[in-house]
Design an enzyme around this catalytic site. Structure first.
Site, PDB file in Angstrom:
ATOM      1  N   LYS A 170       0.804  -1.223   0.000  1.00  0.00           N
ATOM      2  CA  LYS A 170       0.000   0.000   0.000  1.00  0.00           C
ATOM      3  C   LYS A 170       0.838   1.274   0.000  1.00  0.00           C
ATOM      4  CE  LYS A 170      -4.388  -1.398   0.244  1.00  0.00           C
ATOM      5  NZ  LYS A 170      -5.483  -0.894  -0.611  1.00  0.00           N
ATOM      6  N   SER A 192       0.777  -9.779   0.100  1.00  0.00           N
ATOM      7  CA  SER A 192       0.425  -8.357   0.158  1.00  0.00           C
ATOM      8  C   SER A 192       0.571  -7.698   1.511  1.00  0.00           C
ATOM      9  CB  SER A 192      -1.022  -8.169  -0.324  1.00  0.00           C
ATOM     10  OG  SER A 192      -1.913  -8.947   0.450  1.00  0.00           O
TER      11      SER A 192
END
Length: 420
Positions: free
Chosen positions: A57, A313
């Site tokens: 992110k 992730s």
């Protein structure tokens, strides 16, 4: 902006890559030998858990905020909404660029993520806890940005966010000279996968892009099946990093024609994967971080001899969640079962139950019983761990034949949620 025709260009992604290079790490693309042997394929993990904020992110967040900063649009501060990882990326960027930020997060956000956001943002960031879901927090953040004329940093439905996430895909292709057959991509709001397809559709069009969502929040799958972006009425928030009721309109428009398949993985399978990676590979992942690896089982027959990349992730997991993760994994594997058991109110009843009902290596892991003197029998809630999932039918038969069975609780989600 017409989302139906908008696209992310390779030139824009390369510019984003240069812009974020000072703070974003080039993360490893490593083959996992254990998983490769299991699937008879080359399975490589793109380790975005190695980023400073332990998720990808930071790529989109820093690119978006740096662009706003350069354009002089951050004077009134910024606002964002996040289930955790986007907030950490935004907080990191706030500190680096010395921008004031208000971060809206669901009340249900794990404590570890809250602490990380505050740690990365320091005095530049204020956290506001609103609602039970990301979507509740997002609505509050948007309203705050309108009321205070502050820039809203969307976690996924924004062109510059997507360009930042797309640098991950560009990086993968720079790290290998081999044709990649499959890329498994975790999906929450769709910012990452829209960036991945933007790069691979141009630079590696033969690669199949597999979207992976939690079964309890499969908003991309619902959108693809309906042909239009739709909002789920309710979601399971366990995989908090991917628990989104509706993917971004821009994200959906960019990615819908390039996603080869969309897999909804059961939350219990995600938990099983987290424990396997921790126990066998010393890799610590949060539920959303393990999604792509958890999806491999659904493709087992197609992966033989293939070159596969799983995007890992995030690793922002709270240790206090591990008991629930273990519980969900055992329920998924069929070795943990809860029953209402009818016990005779006489000495030795529990001993008989253990000897005559349980298998030799089975175990009672939960027991709650209240003795009623005015009755011959009383109910107990019993949790049983089987040594072999295949013995479930035998366990139930023995309970019924000996008069212990009252009801099976695993089949009732509301009751089960009270127990785990």
């Amino acid at each position: 902006m017409e989302t139906e025709t908008f696209s992310i260009t390779i030139e824009a992604v390369k510019k984003a890559q240069q812009k974020i290079s000072s703070v974003v790490k080039t993360t490893p693309l490593h083959e996992n030998i254990r998983i490769s042997k299991d699937f008879n394929a080359k399975i490589s993990l793109k380790r975005e858990d190695f980023q400073p904020v332990r998720s990808y992110k930071i790529r989109g967040a820093y690119h978006k905020m740096n662009s706003l900063f350069e354009d002089g649009k951050t004077g009134r501060g910024i606002v964002c909404a996040s289930a955790g990882n986007h907030a950490q990326g935004v907080a990191f960027a706030c500190s680096e660029l010395q921008i004031r930020g208000i971060v809206f997060m669901p009340v249900t956000t794990p404590k570890q993520k809250l602490e990380q956001v505050q740690m990365f943002g320091g005095s530049f960031v204020e956290i506001k806890l609103i609602g039970d879901t990301f979507d509740n927090a997002k609505d509050a953040a948007i309203q705050y940005s309108l009321d205070n004329n502050a820039e809203f940093i969307h976690p996924f439905d924004d062109a510059q966010i997507i360009e930042g996430q797309a640098t991950l895909a560009l990086e993968i292709l720079e790290q290998t000279n081999e044709l990649i057959d499959y890329v498994f991509v975790p999906v929450g709001g769709g910012g990452l996968i829209s960036g991945v397809v933007s790069v691979f559709s141009v630079l590696s069009p033969k690669t199949k892009i597999i979207a992976v969502e939690p079964k309890g929040a499969a908003s991309m799958k619902a959108a693809l099946e309906s042909g239009t972006n739709v909002e789920l009425s309710s979601i399971d928030k366990f995989v908090d990093g991917a628990a989104v009721q509706k993917v971004g309109d821009l994200s959906f428009a960019i990615s819908k024609n390039y996603i080869s398949d969309c897999i909804a993985v059961e939350e219990g399978k995600v938990c099983e994967t987290i424990l396997e990676l921790y126990n066998r590979d010393a890799i610590v992942l949060e539920p959303a971080g393990a999604l792509s690896i958890a999806a491999l089982e659904s493709y087992r027959e197609l992966l033989n001899g293939k070159n596969v990349v799983c995007i890992v992730s995030g690793s922002n997991n709270d240790i206090t969640r591990m008991e629930e993760i273990k519980e969900r994994a055992m329920l998924y594997k069929g070795i943990k079962h809860y029953f209402l058991v009818n016990f005779p109110q006489r000495p030795g009843a529990l001993k008989e139950f253990v000897l005559d009902v349980l298998g030799e290596k089975d175990d009672i892991s939960f027991f709650e019983y209240t003795k009623r003197n005015s009755r011959e029998t009383a109910l107990a809630t019993v949790g049983i761990e089987l040594s072999d999932a295949n013995d479930f039918s035998g366990l139930v038969s023995r309970m019924k034949n000996l008069g212990y069975f009252e009801s099976y609780l695993n089949a009732d989600p509301q009751v089960l949620n009270l127990l785990i």
